[in-house]
Design an enzyme around this catalytic site. Sequence first.
Site, short mmCIF file in Angstrom:
data_model
loop_
_atom_site.label_atom_id
_atom_site.label_comp_id
_atom_site.label_asym_id
_atom_site.label_seq_id
_atom_site.Cartn_x
_atom_site.Cartn_y
_atom_site.Cartn_z
NE ARG A 1 14.91 -5.45 51.18
CZ ARG A 1 15.02 -5.63 52.60
NH1 ARG A 1 15.31 -4.41 53.25
NH2 ARG A 1 14.25 -6.48 53.55
CE LYS B 1 16.57 -9.99 53.95
NZ LYS B 1 17.72 -9.94 54.79
CD GLU C 1 23.80 -3.97 56.54
OE1 GLU C 1 22.97 -3.80 56.86
OE2 GLU C 1 24.29 -4.47 55.25
N1 PLP Z 1 20.99 -5.46 56.92
C1 PLP Z 1 20.89 -6.77 56.62
C2 PLP Z 1 22.25 -7.30 56.28
C3 PLP Z 1 19.91 -7.66 57.07
O1 PLP Z 1 19.98 -9.06 56.64
C4 PLP Z 1 18.68 -7.02 57.21
C5 PLP Z 1 17.47 -7.94 57.38
O2 PLP Z 1 16.43 -7.82 56.51
C6 PLP Z 1 18.54 -5.73 57.56
C7 PLP Z 1 19.80 -4.91 57.40
C8 PLP Z 1 17.13 -5.08 57.99
O3 PLP Z 1 16.34 -4.98 56.77
P1 PLP Z 1 14.81 -5.18 57.07
O4 PLP Z 1 14.57 -3.79 58.22
O5 PLP Z 1 14.13 -4.67 55.83
O6 PLP Z 1 14.42 -6.46 57.31
C1 COI Z 2 15.38 -10.33 58.23
O1 COI Z 2 15.85 -9.61 59.05
O2 COI Z 2 14.34 -10.51 57.49
C2 COI Z 2 16.83 -11.10 57.59
O3 COI Z 2 16.49 -11.39 56.59
C3 COI Z 2 17.79 -11.20 58.50
C4 COI Z 2 18.35 -12.55 58.50
C5 COI Z 2 19.70 -12.81 58.78
C6 COI Z 2 17.72 -13.45 59.67
#
Ligand code: PLP
Ligand code: COI
Length: 339
Positions: free
Chosen positions: A82, A185, A221
Amino acid sequence: MAGTDIDFATLPFGYMRTDANIRYYFRSGAWSAGELTGEETIPLHMAATCLHYGQEIFEGLKIFGRPDGRIQAFRIDANANRIQRSAAKLLMEPVPTAVFRDAVQRVVKANRRFVPPYGSGASLYVRPFEIGISAEVGVKPSPDYLFLVFVTPVGPYYKTGFTPVKLKVEEVIHRAAPGGVGDIKCGGNYAAGMRATIGAKHEGYGEVLYLDSREDRFIDESGSSNFFAIAGNTFITPKSDSILESITRMSVIRIAEDLGMKIEHRPIDVAEIAAFDEAGCLGTAAAITPVESITRAGKEHVYTRGGKAGPKVTALYKRLLAIQLGETDDPYGWTEIIE
Ligand code: PLP
Ligand code: COI
């Protein structure tokens, strides 16, 4: 090495100084070997592209203490992939998977004493990030980059842990536009959403739920996690090109299928919130957080009883956590022991 006197069971989701972070520089076309340091600050040129033009991307993953005392990481390669996709979109230098893996393993080993033990409810949060460091005043990508990984022990992202949170449908602010960067991200997405999230927190909600910015109609989301709902035996989660592809969601979809649930990955009209049986947030920090209610235009739709998550959300949470914590076999190959 000495242990720590940290009370892991009461940790918030916040920063704590640890023993080391690791830094790699991309200069003259090559990545450096990576250096561990105890220094918490970064020397940075005042004209660096990360400061002016937002060349900043990051990741989040967790290390868990297992019942047998060993420690394990969850899906390092998925985070490596990612951050490469994020880099491509902001014209940044991609961090090779081998560098990403090396960084996570070395920094975790150097901070072994900060990994919360099994049973504490806490974990070691790993925060890799990459920034453009060259001095530019014109809008263009930096030739040079810093890739840094730090860690910090954390408790649950929402104060309450596996206790339902209230969401509010955000009716005015958008975090991402079609064709924009909502699917990567980068720090800018979080800056864009802060007004909404902090405003909602002041009103007593845990987070906002964003709608698509084209029609204000479909659920995207929340500010810090993906969203899912349960209707009967169906797991429903938004399809949108402006949300982050959550690694937790990918994993939970697989778990839900294996628990015999039907999966619908499709645009979700916000009017459907009246018909959900249960709902939840999905993310590394959030894990699976049950949603107590969703409020839209002053009307609250409640999905829990007596402050307790519903049966499907609870089953998914238990299965995900059992794999992440190493309580059970991992049939998916998502976890790896860090020796
Ligand atoms: N959406 C957003 C905006 C996020 O900051 C996160 C956190 O990482 C997620 C979704 C969830 O992604 P992941 O499950 O890869 O942590
Ligand atoms: C995560 O879940 O790793 C994120 O980056 C979310 C963050 C806003 C703490």
